[in-house]
Design a protein around this motif. Structure first.
Motif, short mmCIF file in Angstrom:
data_model
loop_
_atom_site.label_atom_id
_atom_site.label_comp_id
_atom_site.label_asym_id
_atom_site.label_seq_id
_atom_site.Cartn_x
_atom_site.Cartn_y
_atom_site.Cartn_z
N GLN A 1 114.21 26.71 14.63
CA GLN A 1 115.18 26.73 13.46
C GLN A 1 116.19 24.88 13.12
OE1 GLN A 1 115.91 29.44 11.20
NE2 GLN A 1 114.36 30.78 12.79
N GLN A 2 116.27 24.72 11.74
CA GLN A 2 116.72 23.41 11.72
C GLN A 2 117.82 23.24 12.54
OE1 GLN A 2 114.05 21.27 10.03
NE2 GLN A 2 112.99 23.78 10.21
N ASP A 3 118.71 24.05 12.85
CA ASP A 3 120.01 23.52 13.63
C ASP A 3 119.43 23.79 15.02
OD1 ASP A 3 119.99 26.38 13.76
OD2 ASP A 3 121.75 27.44 13.85
N GLN A 4 118.33 23.87 15.31
CA GLN A 4 117.73 23.59 16.85
C GLN A 4 117.50 23.10 17.44
OE1 GLN A 4 115.25 27.45 16.73
NE2 GLN A 4 116.79 28.74 17.48
N VAL A 5 116.84 21.51 16.48
CA VAL A 5 116.85 20.64 16.39
C VAL A 5 116.78 19.69 16.83
CG1 VAL A 5 115.32 18.36 15.02
CG2 VAL A 5 114.94 20.76 14.52
N GLY A 6 118.19 18.63 16.69
CA GLY A 6 119.16 18.13 16.96
C GLY A 6 119.03 18.31 18.47
N PRO A 7 119.90 20.00 18.47
CA PRO A 7 120.31 19.54 19.77
C PRO A 7 119.09 20.02 21.66
CG PRO A 7 121.61 21.80 18.89
CD PRO A 7 120.28 20.62 18.36
N THR A 8 118.14 20.14 20.67
CA THR A 8 116.43 20.56 21.26
C THR A 8 116.27 18.87 21.96
OG1 THR A 8 115.93 22.89 20.64
CG2 THR A 8 114.36 20.84 21.71
N VAL A 9 116.64 18.24 20.94
CA VAL A 9 116.29 16.75 20.79
C VAL A 9 117.31 16.17 22.06
CG1 VAL A 9 116.10 14.43 20.05
CG2 VAL A 9 114.52 16.43 18.49
N LEU B 1 97.83 18.78 27.08
CA LEU B 1 97.29 17.39 26.43
C LEU B 1 96.26 16.53 26.08
CD1 LEU B 1 97.36 14.50 27.30
CD2 LEU B 1 95.60 14.98 29.34
N VAL B 2 96.83 15.63 24.42
CA VAL B 2 95.49 15.76 23.49
C VAL B 2 95.20 14.14 23.40
CG1 VAL B 2 95.11 15.99 20.58
CG2 VAL B 2 96.90 17.57 22.24
N PRO B 3 94.46 13.77 24.37
CA PRO B 3 94.30 12.07 24.80
C PRO B 3 93.61 11.75 23.84
CG PRO B 3 92.63 13.46 26.47
CD PRO B 3 93.29 14.47 25.86
N GLY B 4 92.49 12.18 22.66
CA GLY B 4 92.12 10.79 21.37
C GLY B 4 93.31 11.09 20.29
N PHE B 5 94.27 11.89 20.87
CA PHE B 5 95.62 11.77 19.65
C PHE B 5 97.02 10.87 21.19
CE2 PHE B 5 94.36 14.79 17.44
CZ PHE B 5 93.75 14.07 16.04
N THR B 6 96.41 10.57 21.71
CA THR B 6 97.29 9.89 22.64
C THR B 6 98.93 11.17 22.54
OG1 THR B 6 98.22 7.74 21.70
CG2 THR B 6 96.80 7.59 22.59
N GLN B 7 98.70 12.66 22.99
CA GLN B 7 99.68 12.95 22.48
C GLN B 7 99.47 13.95 24.38
OE1 GLN B 7 99.94 14.43 18.88
NE2 GLN B 7 100.23 16.50 19.92
N VAL B 8 101.03 14.46 24.53
CA VAL B 8 100.79 15.72 24.94
C VAL B 8 102.26 16.46 24.58
CG1 VAL B 8 101.89 15.90 27.50
CG2 VAL B 8 100.74 14.16 27.50
N SER B 9 102.32 17.64 24.83
CA SER B 9 102.95 18.86 24.04
C SER B 9 103.18 19.10 25.58
CB SER B 9 101.79 19.60 23.07
OG SER B 9 101.38 18.92 22.14
N ILE B 10 104.78 19.69 24.94
CA ILE B 10 105.44 20.89 26.17
C ILE B 10 105.86 21.58 25.80
CG2 ILE B 10 105.67 18.23 27.51
CD1 ILE B 10 108.70 18.51 27.10
N GLY B 11 105.91 23.03 26.47
CA GLY B 11 106.89 23.57 26.34
C GLY B 11 108.99 23.25 26.16
N ALA B 12 110.09 23.20 26.09
CA ALA B 12 111.42 23.34 26.18
C ALA B 12 111.72 23.86 25.74
CB ALA B 12 111.37 21.78 25.12
N PRO B 13 112.80 23.95 26.19
CA PRO B 13 113.55 25.23 25.61
C PRO B 13 114.21 25.10 25.12
CG PRO B 13 114.83 24.27 27.93
CD PRO B 13 113.35 23.48 28.04
N ILE B 14 114.56 26.16 23.70
CA ILE B 14 115.18 25.45 22.81
C ILE B 14 116.85 25.60 23.05
CG2 ILE B 14 115.63 26.41 19.95
CD1 ILE B 14 112.52 27.84 20.22
N LYS C 1 116.87 31.10 27.27
CA LYS C 1 117.55 32.48 26.17
C LYS C 1 117.15 32.26 24.80
CE LYS C 1 121.08 33.33 29.78
NZ LYS C 1 122.17 33.42 29.40
N ASN C 2 117.07 31.28 24.46
CA ASN C 2 116.16 30.98 23.10
C ASN C 2 114.83 31.14 23.09
OD1 ASN C 2 119.62 30.57 22.34
ND2 ASN C 2 119.01 28.42 22.51
N GLY C 3 114.44 30.43 23.62
CA GLY C 3 112.79 30.11 23.76
C GLY C 3 112.87 28.91 24.16
N ILE C 4 111.07 29.31 24.27
CA ILE C 4 110.36 27.85 24.22
C ILE C 4 109.37 27.34 23.08
CG2 ILE C 4 108.30 26.81 25.48
CD1 ILE C 4 111.22 27.16 27.45
N GLY C 5 109.75 26.05 22.80
CA GLY C 5 109.47 25.97 21.77
C GLY C 5 108.77 24.39 22.19
#
Length: 168
Positions: free
Chosen positions: A26-34, A109-122, A127-131
């Motif tokens: 949800q948009q209001d979850q972005v800031g607290p997750t960052v 890991l997506v080395p072609g895009f020099t990117q690593v994605s993680i599952g982070a607690p929202i 309890k809010n889920g993993i994003g």
């Protein structure tokens, strides 16, 4: 043909599809997750904070309140990460993946895009889920801020997504 299949696989990992069971933000979850990522992950990978060594890019947090974001994209300084992990730039994305796994994150890991994605607690609370949070390594944060810029739809900065800028 294999090359195109690989490119398609990398494409489908965008927007929250890289981490199994990730839920949209949800948009209001972005800031607290960052904020949680900055406090709990950045110190271990050699980063100080947003604007210093990283930038939130893309549209997460810039959409209308009723809209969701499939992931949060964060451009991160490849130089700082490589230095903190004691590796060369060309190995930084691989070592970042290893480090994040050692910290208990599920990763993709997506080395072609020099990117690593993680599952982070929202919002920092499982309890809010993993994003899905994508760390996109860059050698130039200013360029990444520009090339991945998305308008702020909350203030009607534009009606077009940043991705349309590249279409002819």
């Amino acid at each position: 043909m294999k090359r195109y299949v690989k490119l398609f696989e990398q494409f489908i990992y965008e927007s929250g599809n890289a981490i199994e069971n990730a839920v949209p933000f949800q948009q209001d979850q972005v800031g607290p997750t960052v904020d949680w990522i900055v406090a709990n992950t950045f110190p271990s990978i050699g980063l100080v904070g947003i604007d210093d060594d990283a930038a939130v890019i893309g549209s997460a947090g810039k959409k209308l309140p009723e809209q969701t974001s499939g992931d949060i994209d964060i451009a991160v300084s490849a130089d700082k990460i490589a230095g903190a992990l004691g590796v060369s730039l060309d190995k930084a994305v691989f070592e970042l993946d290893k480090k994040l796994k050692s910290m208990g994150y599920s990763t993709k890991l997506v080395p072609g895009f020099t990117q690593v994605s993680i599952g982070a607690p929202i919002g920092g609370d499982p309890k809010n889920g993993i994003g899905q949070v994508d760390f996109m390594l860059t050698n130039d944060l200013d360029w990444s801020r520009f090339i991945y810029h998305s308008p702020d739809f909350r203030i009607a900065e534009s009606q077009y997504k940043g991705a349309y800028r590249d279409w002819e």
